[in-house]
Design a protein around this motif. Structure first.
Motif, mmCIF file in Angstrom:
data_model
loop_
_atom_site.group_PDB
_atom_site.id
_atom_site.type_symbol
_atom_site.label_atom_id
_atom_site.label_comp_id
_atom_site.label_asym_id
_atom_site.label_seq_id
_atom_site.Cartn_x
_atom_site.Cartn_y
_atom_site.Cartn_z
ATOM 1 N N LYS A 1 21.653 7.851 20.664
ATOM 2 C CA LYS A 1 20.618 6.900 21.074
ATOM 3 C C LYS A 1 19.363 7.634 21.535
ATOM 4 N N TYR A 2 19.556 8.673 22.356
ATOM 5 C CA TYR A 2 18.410 9.428 22.870
ATOM 6 C C TYR A 2 17.650 10.098 21.721
ATOM 7 N N LEU A 3 18.398 10.669 20.792
ATOM 8 C CA LEU A 3 17.773 11.359 19.663
ATOM 9 C C LEU A 3 16.968 10.393 18.809
ATOM 10 N N TYR A 4 17.576 9.266 18.488
ATOM 11 C CA TYR A 4 16.874 8.243 17.697
ATOM 12 C C TYR A 4 15.581 7.833 18.407
ATOM 13 N N ALA A 5 15.695 7.556 19.695
ATOM 14 C CA ALA A 5 14.531 7.091 20.451
ATOM 15 C C ALA A 5 13.448 8.151 20.546
ATOM 16 N N ALA A 6 13.846 9.412 20.759
ATOM 17 C CA ALA A 6 12.875 10.494 20.902
ATOM 18 C C ALA A 6 12.051 10.671 19.635
ATOM 19 N N ILE A 7 12.692 10.518 18.479
ATOM 20 C CA ILE A 7 11.974 10.632 17.207
ATOM 21 C C ILE A 7 11.152 9.386 16.948
ATOM 22 N N ASN A 8 11.737 8.227 17.189
ATOM 23 C CA ASN A 8 11.082 6.958 16.895
ATOM 24 C C ASN A 8 9.801 6.767 17.691
ATOM 25 N N VAL A 9 9.841 7.078 18.995
ATOM 26 C CA VAL A 9 8.673 6.850 19.851
ATOM 27 C C VAL A 9 7.506 7.739 19.428
ATOM 28 N N ALA B 1 -6.816 14.974 26.341
ATOM 29 C CA ALA B 1 -6.590 14.434 24.998
ATOM 30 C C ALA B 1 -6.343 15.549 23.990
ATOM 31 N N THR B 2 -7.079 16.651 24.129
ATOM 32 C CA THR B 2 -6.891 17.802 23.241
ATOM 33 C C THR B 2 -5.495 18.384 23.385
ATOM 34 N N ILE B 3 -5.066 18.562 24.618
ATOM 35 C CA ILE B 3 -3.738 19.123 24.888
ATOM 36 C C ILE B 3 -2.654 18.225 24.292
ATOM 37 N N LEU B 4 -2.764 16.929 24.536
ATOM 38 C CA LEU B 4 -1.752 16.004 24.016
ATOM 39 C C LEU B 4 -1.761 15.979 22.491
ATOM 40 N N TYR B 5 -2.940 15.957 21.896
ATOM 41 C CA TYR B 5 -3.068 15.936 20.436
ATOM 42 C C TYR B 5 -2.398 17.170 19.823
ATOM 43 N N ASN B 6 -2.711 18.335 20.343
ATOM 44 C CA ASN B 6 -2.140 19.572 19.807
ATOM 45 C C ASN B 6 -0.625 19.635 20.027
ATOM 46 N N PHE B 7 -0.189 19.159 21.175
ATOM 47 C CA PHE B 7 1.243 19.168 21.480
ATOM 48 C C PHE B 7 2.013 18.226 20.558
ATOM 49 N N ILE B 8 1.503 17.027 20.378
ATOM 50 C CA ILE B 8 2.172 16.055 19.503
ATOM 51 C C ILE B 8 2.159 16.536 18.055
ATOM 52 N N ASP B 9 1.100 17.221 17.674
ATOM 53 C CA ASP B 9 1.026 17.772 16.319
ATOM 54 C C ASP B 9 2.099 18.836 16.092
ATOM 55 N N ASP B 10 2.544 19.454 17.167
ATOM 56 C CA ASP B 10 3.544 20.535 17.096
ATOM 57 C C ASP B 10 4.958 20.045 17.399
ATOM 58 N N ILE B 11 5.131 18.759 17.614
ATOM 59 C CA ILE B 11 6.385 18.251 18.160
ATOM 60 C C ILE B 11 7.578 18.456 17.233
ATOM 61 N N ASP B 12 7.377 18.401 15.929
ATOM 62 C CA ASP B 12 8.508 18.618 15.019
ATOM 63 C C ASP B 12 9.104 20.010 15.218
ATOM 64 N N ASN B 13 8.243 21.007 15.330
ATOM 65 C CA ASN B 13 8.721 22.372 15.547
ATOM 66 C C ASN B 13 9.455 22.491 16.885
ATOM 67 N N ILE B 14 8.950 21.780 17.878
ATOM 68 C CA ILE B 14 9.586 21.809 19.201
ATOM 69 C C ILE B 14 10.976 21.181 19.131
ATOM 70 N N TYR B 15 11.060 20.034 18.471
ATOM 71 C CA TYR B 15 12.354 19.360 18.342
ATOM 72 C C TYR B 15 13.354 20.235 17.579
ATOM 73 N N LYS B 16 12.885 20.925 16.539
ATOM 74 C CA LYS B 16 13.775 21.806 15.782
ATOM 75 C C LYS B 16 14.361 22.877 16.670
ATOM 76 N N GLU B 17 13.533 23.440 17.538
ATOM 77 C CA GLU B 17 14.007 24.496 18.436
ATOM 78 C C GLU B 17 14.962 23.936 19.496
ATOM 79 N N VAL B 18 14.622 22.800 20.057
ATOM 80 C CA VAL B 18 15.442 22.215 21.120
ATOM 81 C C VAL B 18 16.845 21.882 20.617
ATOM 82 N N PHE B 19 16.905 21.340 19.372
ATOM 83 C CA PHE B 19 18.193 20.899 18.839
ATOM 84 C C PHE B 19 18.810 21.906 17.860
ATOM 85 N N ASP B 20 18.132 23.040 17.679
ATOM 86 C CA ASP B 20 18.642 24.085 16.784
ATOM 87 C C ASP B 20 18.930 23.521 15.391
ATOM 88 N N ILE B 21 17.949 22.828 14.844
ATOM 89 C CA ILE B 21 18.100 22.213 13.513
ATOM 90 C C ILE B 21 17.570 23.176 12.448
#
Length: 240
Positions: free
Chosen positions: A183-191, A220-240
């Motif tokens: 549930k958490y994983l689905y929600a984290a990606i969906n949001v 806004a710049t920080i959030l934009y850049n961070f969200i743009d990088d979020i896929d890479n972050i999720y890959k590292e967090v979940f070791d995908i």
């Protein structure tokens, strides 16, 4: 009766395929289809939870408590800020922040330049409280999160969504239940994919154009850049 857990399949080992699965199956079907097979980095989950809560604070109304919180915790995110921005996040006076916050996000002559509601950027009629907001509320409640009754904001307000993501990643570090983790994983990606990323770059551009102080431009710049990088972050967090 057959063991339902034996009918589940392992989550994809490729992030793009994981995202396709989230898109294809929907919340209930995703939970019934898969078994949680990743090994999340607990320390990374806790750090990511802190980052999301910090970002949430940046987009809250800067009353005295929030202003003081931002002032106190910003130095602890020095490395994070350096990674996602070329400038320092300089805190203006509380009065300046309050005035600017209202002008940018709440009320302004001629209209609010940069509404904080995701539905404004995703709905064709640019209206709030659409079906997507109801779906988000249901998703939040299904993962143990609800907006406190005294807070008169919709669930798709940016700061609430960021706080929700903080809740999800803290839950990863505290909950060992496999279904709950799904549930958490689905929600984290969906949001991120359906609510926050679609706000950009319009939200960022509106703030850059209308902000009178650097604080919200940098936020806004920080959030934009961070969200743009979020896929890479999720890959590292979940070791995908």
């Amino acid at each position: 009766m057959p063991d339902k857990t034996q009918e589940r399949t392992l989550l994809p080992e490729n992030f793009s395929k994981l995202y396709e699965a989230v898109e294809s199956y929907g919340f209930e079907n995703f939970i019934s289809k898969f078994t949680f097979s990743y090994t999340p980095d607990i320390q990374a989950c806790e750090s990511l939870s802190s980052v999301f809560m910090f970002l949430s604070a940046l987009f809250r109304y800067p009353n005295e408590d929030i202003y003081n919180t931002i002032r106190e915790i910003t130095p602890t995110f020095k490395d994070f800020l350096e990674e996602y921005s070329d400038s320092n996040l300089e805190l203006p006076s509380k009065d300046e922040m309050e005035t600017e916050y209202v002008k940018l996000f709440v009320a302004n002559i001629g209209g609010v330049p940069a509404p904080l509601y995701s539905s404004v950027y995703t709905d064709s009629e640019k209206l709030v409280q659409r079906d997507s907001t109801v779906k988000l509320k249901n998703l939040m409640e299904s993962t143990g999160f609800a907006v406190e009754s005294e807070i008169k904001e919709l669930e798709d307000n940016l700061y609430i969504m960021l706080e929700y993501l903080s809740h999800l990643f803290l839950s990863f570090s505290e909950d060992t239940n496999e279904i709950e983790k799904l549930k958490y994983l689905y929600a984290a990606i969906n949001v991120i994919k359906k609510y926050i990323q679609p706000m950009f770059p319009e939200f960022y551009n509106k703030i850059t154009e209308h902000a009178g102080i650097s604080f919200y431009k940098e936020s806004a710049t920080i959030l934009y850049n961070f969200i743009d990088d979020i896929d890479n972050i999720y890959k590292e967090v979940f070791d995908i």
